[in-house]
Motif scaffolding. Sequence first.
Motif, PDB file in Angstrom:
ATOM      1  N   LYS A  18      38.083  94.549 -62.389  1.00  0.00           N
ATOM      2  CA  LYS A  18      37.166  93.413 -61.671  1.00  0.00           C
ATOM      3  C   LYS A  18      35.814  93.443 -62.003  1.00  0.00           C
ATOM      4  O   LYS A  18      35.309  94.500 -62.292  1.00  0.00           O
ATOM      5  CB  LYS A  18      37.649  93.629 -60.346  1.00  0.00           C
ATOM      6  N   ALA A  19      35.326  92.318 -61.960  1.00  0.00           N
ATOM      7  CA  ALA A  19      33.723  92.268 -61.871  1.00  0.00           C
ATOM      8  C   ALA A  19      33.298  92.832 -60.722  1.00  0.00           C
ATOM      9  O   ALA A  19      33.859  92.628 -59.661  1.00  0.00           O
ATOM     10  CB  ALA A  19      33.403  90.861 -62.449  1.00  0.00           C
TER      11      ALA A  19
ATOM     12  N   PHE B 154      24.977  91.882 -53.689  1.00  0.00           N
ATOM     13  CA  PHE B 154      24.366  90.850 -52.924  1.00  0.00           C
ATOM     14  C   PHE B 154      23.479  91.328 -51.960  1.00  0.00           C
ATOM     15  O   PHE B 154      23.715  92.645 -51.577  1.00  0.00           O
ATOM     16  CB  PHE B 154      25.429  89.794 -52.446  1.00  0.00           C
ATOM     17  N   ARG B 155      22.579  90.649 -51.384  1.00  0.00           N
ATOM     18  CA  ARG B 155      21.724  91.108 -50.221  1.00  0.00           C
ATOM     19  C   ARG B 155      21.551  90.098 -49.338  1.00  0.00           C
ATOM     20  O   ARG B 155      21.422  88.821 -49.436  1.00  0.00           O
ATOM     21  CB  ARG B 155      20.405  91.432 -50.818  1.00  0.00           C
ATOM     22  N   GLN B 156      21.236  90.205 -48.043  1.00  0.00           N
ATOM     23  CA  GLN B 156      21.031  89.335 -47.190  1.00  0.00           C
ATOM     24  C   GLN B 156      19.857  89.746 -46.092  1.00  0.00           C
ATOM     25  O   GLN B 156      20.124  90.963 -45.652  1.00  0.00           O
ATOM     26  CB  GLN B 156      22.370  89.022 -46.417  1.00  0.00           C
ATOM     27  N   ALA B 157      18.916  89.212 -46.080  1.00  0.00           N
ATOM     28  CA  ALA B 157      17.892  89.419 -45.248  1.00  0.00           C
ATOM     29  C   ALA B 157      17.776  88.677 -44.126  1.00  0.00           C
ATOM     30  O   ALA B 157      18.582  87.581 -44.008  1.00  0.00           O
ATOM     31  CB  ALA B 157      16.389  88.939 -45.977  1.00  0.00           C
TER      32      ALA B 157
ATOM     33  N   ILE C  80      36.501  88.089 -59.444  1.00  0.00           N
ATOM     34  CA  ILE C  80      36.665  87.538 -60.605  1.00  0.00           C
ATOM     35  C   ILE C  80      35.064  87.422 -61.424  1.00  0.00           C
ATOM     36  O   ILE C  80      35.086  87.644 -62.573  1.00  0.00           O
ATOM     37  CB  ILE C  80      36.899  86.115 -60.576  1.00  0.00           C
ATOM     38  N   GLY C  81      33.882  87.381 -60.647  1.00  0.00           N
ATOM     39  CA  GLY C  81      32.690  87.715 -61.100  1.00  0.00           C
ATOM     40  C   GLY C  81      31.889  86.095 -60.931  1.00  0.00           C
ATOM     41  O   GLY C  81      32.457  85.240 -60.701  1.00  0.00           O
ATOM     42  N   GLY C  82      30.644  86.329 -61.156  1.00  0.00           N
ATOM     43  CA  GLY C  82      29.860  85.151 -61.244  1.00  0.00           C
ATOM     44  C   GLY C  82      28.748  85.372 -60.104  1.00  0.00           C
ATOM     45  O   GLY C  82      28.482  86.359 -59.792  1.00  0.00           O
ATOM     46  N   LEU C  83      28.051  84.482 -59.854  1.00  0.00           N
ATOM     47  CA  LEU C  83      26.767  84.403 -59.003  1.00  0.00           C
ATOM     48  C   LEU C  83      26.870  83.965 -57.521  1.00  0.00           C
ATOM     49  O   LEU C  83      25.939  84.073 -56.998  1.00  0.00           O
ATOM     50  CB  LEU C  83      25.743  83.563 -59.658  1.00  0.00           C
TER      51      LEU C  83
ATOM     52  N   ALA D 132      33.332  84.012 -55.261  1.00  0.00           N
ATOM     53  CA  ALA D 132      34.057  84.406 -56.219  1.00  0.00           C
ATOM     54  C   ALA D 132      34.211  85.997 -56.206  1.00  0.00           C
ATOM     55  O   ALA D 132      35.018  86.634 -57.101  1.00  0.00           O
ATOM     56  CB  ALA D 132      32.992  84.504 -57.636  1.00  0.00           C
ATOM     57  N   TYR D 133      33.935  86.664 -55.179  1.00  0.00           N
ATOM     58  CA  TYR D 133      34.285  87.980 -54.829  1.00  0.00           C
ATOM     59  C   TYR D 133      35.307  88.077 -53.565  1.00  0.00           C
ATOM     60  O   TYR D 133      35.059  87.424 -52.713  1.00  0.00           O
ATOM     61  CB  TYR D 133      32.945  88.804 -54.689  1.00  0.00           C
ATOM     62  N   ASP D 134      36.229  88.822 -53.795  1.00  0.00           N
ATOM     63  CA  ASP D 134      37.371  88.752 -52.881  1.00  0.00           C
ATOM     64  C   ASP D 134      37.335  89.899 -51.853  1.00  0.00           C
ATOM     65  O   ASP D 134      37.404  90.033 -50.778  1.00  0.00           O
ATOM     66  CB  ASP D 134      38.767  89.224 -53.391  1.00  0.00           C
ATOM     67  N   TYR D 135      36.704  90.861 -52.519  1.00  0.00           N
ATOM     68  CA  TYR D 135      36.172  92.351 -51.606  1.00  0.00           C
ATOM     69  C   TYR D 135      34.863  92.602 -51.440  1.00  0.00           C
ATOM     70  O   TYR D 135      34.200  92.440 -52.264  1.00  0.00           O
ATOM     71  CB  TYR D 135      37.235  93.291 -52.300  1.00  0.00           C
ATOM     72  N   TRP D 136      34.577  93.156 -50.232  1.00  0.00           N
ATOM     73  CA  TRP D 136      33.173  93.335 -49.788  1.00  0.00           C
ATOM     74  C   TRP D 136      33.170  94.704 -49.049  1.00  0.00           C
ATOM     75  O   TRP D 136      34.083  94.991 -48.330  1.00  0.00           O
ATOM     76  CB  TRP D 136      32.720  92.185 -48.881  1.00  0.00           C
ATOM     77  N   GLY D 137      31.911  95.380 -49.159  1.00  0.00           N
ATOM     78  CA  GLY D 137      31.827  96.352 -48.436  1.00  0.00           C
ATOM     79  C   GLY D 137      31.058  95.926 -47.190  1.00  0.00           C
ATOM     80  O   GLY D 137      30.922  94.816 -46.729  1.00  0.00           O
TER      81      GLY D 137
END
Length: 121
Positions: A32-33, A37-40, A100-103, A107-112
């Motif tokens: 996996k790619a 990411f970040r969120q303010a 899968i990857g990308g910006l 495109a991302y299935d799994y997150w912390g």
Amino acid sequence: QVQLVESGGRLVQPGDSLRLSCAVSGGLFSTKAIAWFRQAPGKEREFVAAIKYNGGATYYADSVKGRFTISRDNAKKTMFLQMNSLKPEDTAVYYCAAGIGGLMPIAYDYWGQGTQVTVSS
């Protein structure tokens, strides 16, 4: 099922360095790619950096290019974000993601769950 756990976020001063880690369990990490990411507060989640499954190519947001470095250790199923010359505008909750990857987040299935980085004097 793939699970991601970030660590390393804390309060730092402008100009400091910080390394975030993301430990991955389950799934096929090496295929996996991965990305950060970040969120303010009050803002949308934004792309920071990504790396292909084999570590062969990396991508960065213009705002962090030259200051941040993404890397991965497939054997240890861990990914990293080395952040140098931190600025107050880098303050955000940082998330690691696998997919899968990308910006785009889609495109991302799994997150912390995210780790807070605060840059302030």
